[in-house]
Every structure is written in C-alpha cells, then in structure tokens.
Design an enzyme around this catalytic site. Structure first.
Site, PDB file in Angstrom:
ATOM      1  N   TRP A  27       5.283   7.780  -6.115  1.00  0.00           N
ATOM      2  CA  TRP A  27       5.588   7.990  -4.344  1.00  0.00           C
ATOM      3  C   TRP A  27       6.350   6.791  -4.227  1.00  0.00           C
ATOM      4  CZ3 TRP A  27       3.912   4.029  -1.138  1.00  0.00           C
ATOM      5  CH2 TRP A  27       3.068   3.380  -1.670  1.00  0.00           C
ATOM      6  N   GLU A  39      -0.628  -8.136   0.581  1.00  0.00           N
ATOM      7  CA  GLU A  39       0.373  -7.497  -0.267  1.00  0.00           C
ATOM      8  C   GLU A  39       1.919  -7.904  -0.352  1.00  0.00           C
ATOM      9  OE1 GLU A  39      -0.572  -4.708  -2.309  1.00  0.00           O
ATOM     10  OE2 GLU A  39      -2.238  -3.918  -1.525  1.00  0.00           O
ATOM     11  N   GLU A  95       3.151  -2.108  -7.474  1.00  0.00           N
ATOM     12  CA  GLU A  95       2.379  -2.935  -6.400  1.00  0.00           C
ATOM     13  C   GLU A  95       3.387  -3.247  -5.150  1.00  0.00           C
ATOM     14  OE1 GLU A  95      -0.819  -3.743  -5.670  1.00  0.00           O
ATOM     15  OE2 GLU A  95      -1.625  -3.210  -7.563  1.00  0.00           O
ATOM     16  N   HIS A 124       3.438  -1.100  -1.832  1.00  0.00           N
ATOM     17  CA  HIS A 124       2.283  -1.282  -1.042  1.00  0.00           C
ATOM     18  C   HIS A 124       2.614  -2.035   0.180  1.00  0.00           C
ATOM     19  CE1 HIS A 124      -0.700  -0.575  -4.562  1.00  0.00           C
ATOM     20  NE2 HIS A 124       0.097   0.235  -4.327  1.00  0.00           N
ATOM     21  N   GLU A 144      -8.459  -6.174  -8.141  1.00  0.00           N
ATOM     22  CA  GLU A 144      -7.920  -4.656  -7.796  1.00  0.00           C
ATOM     23  C   GLU A 144      -8.996  -4.050  -7.348  1.00  0.00           C
ATOM     24  OE1 GLU A 144      -5.077  -3.776  -7.877  1.00  0.00           O
ATOM     25  OE2 GLU A 144      -4.056  -4.691  -9.614  1.00  0.00           O
ATOM     26  N   THR A 153      -9.525  -4.541  -3.895  1.00  0.00           N
ATOM     27  CA  THR A 153      -8.695  -4.142  -2.909  1.00  0.00           C
ATOM     28  C   THR A 153      -8.635  -2.674  -2.596  1.00  0.00           C
ATOM     29  OG1 THR A 153      -6.934  -5.831  -3.864  1.00  0.00           O
ATOM     30  CG2 THR A 153      -6.072  -3.978  -2.795  1.00  0.00           C
ATOM     31  N   ASP A 166      -3.789   3.955  -6.192  1.00  0.00           N
ATOM     32  CA  ASP A 166      -2.981   2.709  -7.159  1.00  0.00           C
ATOM     33  C   ASP A 166      -3.670   1.713  -7.704  1.00  0.00           C
ATOM     34  OD1 ASP A 166      -0.575   4.035  -7.119  1.00  0.00           O
ATOM     35  OD2 ASP A 166       0.628   2.608  -5.838  1.00  0.00           O
ATOM     36  N   GLU A 167      -4.522   1.029  -6.752  1.00  0.00           N
ATOM     37  CA  GLU A 167      -5.390  -0.146  -6.911  1.00  0.00           C
ATOM     38  C   GLU A 167      -6.564   0.453  -8.037  1.00  0.00           C
ATOM     39  OE1 GLU A 167      -4.049  -2.567  -6.254  1.00  0.00           O
ATOM     40  OE2 GLU A 167      -3.316  -2.576  -4.204  1.00  0.00           O
ATOM     41  N   HIS A 176      -4.927   0.574 -11.253  1.00  0.00           N
ATOM     42  CA  HIS A 176      -4.714  -0.808 -11.767  1.00  0.00           C
ATOM     43  C   HIS A 176      -5.882  -1.458 -12.503  1.00  0.00           C
ATOM     44  CE1 HIS A 176      -0.864  -0.921  -9.547  1.00  0.00           C
ATOM     45  NE2 HIS A 176      -0.601  -0.007 -10.581  1.00  0.00           N
TER      46      HIS A 176
END
Length: 409
Positions: free
Chosen positions: A100, A143, A181, A184, A234, A237, A266-267, A270
C-alpha cells in the site's frame, strides 16, 4: 518500530509511549534480583595446543556508555544467522508493487471533487478528541524520525550495512524495513495536515529536533540486545496504533481507523520478523539470549521519541514534552503500563522463558524476567489512584498537561 511508539510508561510514573518509567518502575529494577551482565570475551588460539579458548576483554565505553559488548564467540553466533536472514527474514518483506502507499488513503488531487474530498476528511476529523489528536501527532512525530532508527540498526555488530548499499541479507532487510516504515510517517503527516487542526510548523520543528537529537536504546552495538529491543518496540507500536484505530472508529472517522489499523498490521509483521531472529538466538545460544533479554528489561525499553522538543512546551509549562505526551497516551488508553506488562508476558511466553532449564547467571536472569510483569502491574495499580486524582484536578482546572503547540485551540 518505526520504532515508533511506546515502550514503558513514564507513569508507572506517569505514562508511556516508548520509554520506560524512570520513577516507580525504576524501583522495580532496584529491588528485583539483578542478573549480572555477561563479560566481553575474545577468542584466542593457544600456540602450544592449537585449542581455541575465550579470554576476558574490557568492554569499550563511549560517553560513559558501554559499546561493542558482543563477544567474539557470540559474533560467530550472529554470523551463523546469515542464511536464516536470507531464507526466512527477507521473504517477510512485501514487494513494492504489492505494498500500500499513502495516496491510497488520501484525497485524490487529480479528481474533480478533490476539494470536496478534503472537506469530507476535515468534517470527519472534527470528531477526533484533542487528546487522541495529541496521541496521533506524537505517534506521527515518532514515525518521522525514521533516519534515527535506521542508523540505530546499522550500529549493530555483525548485521550492519557496511557500505550503505551492501547486498547482504541483513543490509537488504534494514533498507527494505526502513522503506516500509517510511510510509507510516508520510501518511500520518499528510492526513494531519489535511485535517486543518494541527499546527504543522510546530510539528515540523519537533520532528527536526528529534532527528537531530537521536536516541540511545542502550543496545551497546550488540544485536542480541538490539533485536530484543526491536521485538518489544514493534509490538508496542502495534498496540498503540491499534488502539488509536479503535478510538478513531468510535469517534466517527473510519478512514483514520483504517489508516491506523493498516500501520498496526505492518508493525505486527515486523514484530514477527524480529521475534524470529531472537528465536534463533535462543536456539543457538540459550544462555546469551537469556542474559540479553534480562539486560534489556533491567534497562527498560526506551521510547525512540523520548528526546522530542518543540522549543515551546518546556518554556510554557515547565515540563518535558515527551512526559506530557506520554501522560495523555496513558490517560486515554492509547498505551499504558498494563500494555507494557502485557508485552513482557507475551515475549516471555513467545520465547518459552519459564520452561527453559538454565543454571547460574542465566537462571538468575530467567527468574528476574519472569517476575517483572507482576511487579509492573502492581506499580500500575498503585499509580491508578494518583492518576484518577490528577484527572479530577485537571477537570477542576488545578492541574494538567497544559496546551500542546501541535494542536490548534
């Protein structure tokens, strides 16, 4: 992690968002059984027998901080993970063409109703409370300091990108992780600008100050410590963005909810990657991994944004900007001391800490870590009454965090 947000609450002294409390939580560290740190060693070959043996060597220090604490023996353990990084870590990244992008969530400039889309965004954003907006800005600032976090990963011995464009799996992971990242902060920054509710110059000053200040997670150039830190960070977050998504949906902005939920996902991916690295460290060097886990818990997980500064807040309120931001996050439930304890318990279970048969210093470290979540929860409960009292005082106009320069009155 864009390293993005919270770790230990300043309230078990006041809050959280990625920094461990220096108040009551520090009491835990003082009163708990403290594992000794493992000594630095180098490998030496005997001229007579040809046998390899370890010799203690002093740790390096820079500005009174220990650096390069990884032993030669444990550096070999890290190097043995090269194939794992290639076959297990790299596949966890998403191809750019399948990723995305921020524009997927924002008004489309080429659309004839672009201005109408902005008006609709601003209408939805008016429903977001000031406290949640402060949390959103603080998370975005964190971020946006991504250059600092990439720099931190490239301090780790045995996994750093030695050239800036190295083709090792570790170097490619770090660059691609950074690229993922990076979206973000870009997305949150553009969204907040479009709301019309945020003083972007104050935010931009905060971001520049934060990147210029850097961060010190106390990982000693040691990948054992570094990847435990990123595993924790991570997940913290993910929790923070996930809670923000829930509040956004409840307050009538489903698009913001989808934005924060997507970032949280996403976090989470990760987080899985970094915990898998630590899985391998426990598999290959159980004692070293256990000692490293205890060492990072004793130091507490420092929030990447703990040095944020807008050049105004301290002068206007006499208080630290990060502390007040963290207090707001704690008070509204975006990230709390209970979340910190939850993450510790999750990692203890994830790495089977309680079930490991250890001895000596490693057993002491195991006992220390396993007892910590309960102690953090007790401190959180004790601080609850104080927090409620402070909130009542704020409502009465007797106390409070004071205005944030980030949010228009």
């Amino acid at each position: 992690m864009a390293a993005t947000v919270h770790a230990m609450p300043t309230s078990v002294r006041g809050t959280i968002s990625l920094r461990a409390p220096q108040g009551s939580f520090a009491v835990i560290a003082r009163n708990a059984r403290k594992p000794k740190t493992f000594s630095r060693q180098s490998l030496t070959v005997s001229a007579k027998t040809g046998k390899v043996f370890a010799v203690a060597a002093p740790k390096y220090q820079v500005d009174m901080e220990v650096t390069h604490s990884l032993t030669a023996e444990r550096l070999e353990v890290v190097k043995s993970l090269d194939n794992f990084a290639e076959t297990e870590l790299i596949p966890m990244l998403k191809p750019v063409e399948k990723s995305w992008q921020p524009q997927d969530f924002l008004p489309s400039p080429e659309s004839p109703d672009f201005l109408d889309q902005i008006a609709e965004l601003q209408k939805r954003a008016m429903n977001i409370s000031d406290d949640h907006l402060v949390c959103l800005v603080g998370d975005m600032v964190t971020e946006e300091a991504l250059p600092t976090y990439m720099n931190m990963l490239n301090t780790l011995d045995g996994t750093r990108d030695e050239t800036g464009a190295s083709d090792t799996a570790w170097a490619r992971w770090t660059r691609a992780w950074t690229a993922e990242e990076n979206r973000h902060g870009d997305l949150l920054n553009k969204y907040l600008w479009l709301t019309g509710r945020v003083d972007m110059k104050a935010v931009e000053v905060t971001i520049q100050n934060l990147i210029g200040s850097g961060m010190n997670p106390k990982t000693e150039n040691n990948p054992y410590l570094g990847f435990i830190y990123t595993s924790f960070q991570e997940r913290a977050t993910k929790v923070s963005h996930g809670n923000t998504a829930r509040f956004a949906n409840e307050e009538g902005d489903p698009v913001l909810g989808r934005i924060c939920g997507t970032i949280a996902a996403d976090e989470g991916r990760h987080e899985i990657a970094y915990t898998k690295i630590v899985d391998q460290l426990f598999l290959r060097d159980e004692e070293g991994a256990m000692l490293a886990f205890a060492d990072m818990m004793k130091k507490q997980i420092i929030m990447p944004a703990h040095l944020m500064n807008d050049n105004q807040h301290k002068a206007n309120t006499g208080r630290d900007l990060f502390d007040d931001f963290s207090s707001v996050a704690e008070n509204v439930g975006v990230y709390t001391a209970q979340d910190y304890a939850d993450i510790m318990e999750h990692l203890i279970k994830r790495w089977d800490i309680e079930k490991r048969a250890l001895s000596g210093e490693a057993a002491e470290a195991q006992d220390y870590v396993c007892r910590l979540p309960t102690r953090v929860r007790r401190l959180a409960e004790r601080s609850s009454a104080r927090k409620k009292k402070n909130m009542l005082a704020e409502k009465a106009g007797q106390a409070g965090q004071g205005p944030f320069s980030w949010v228009f009155k």
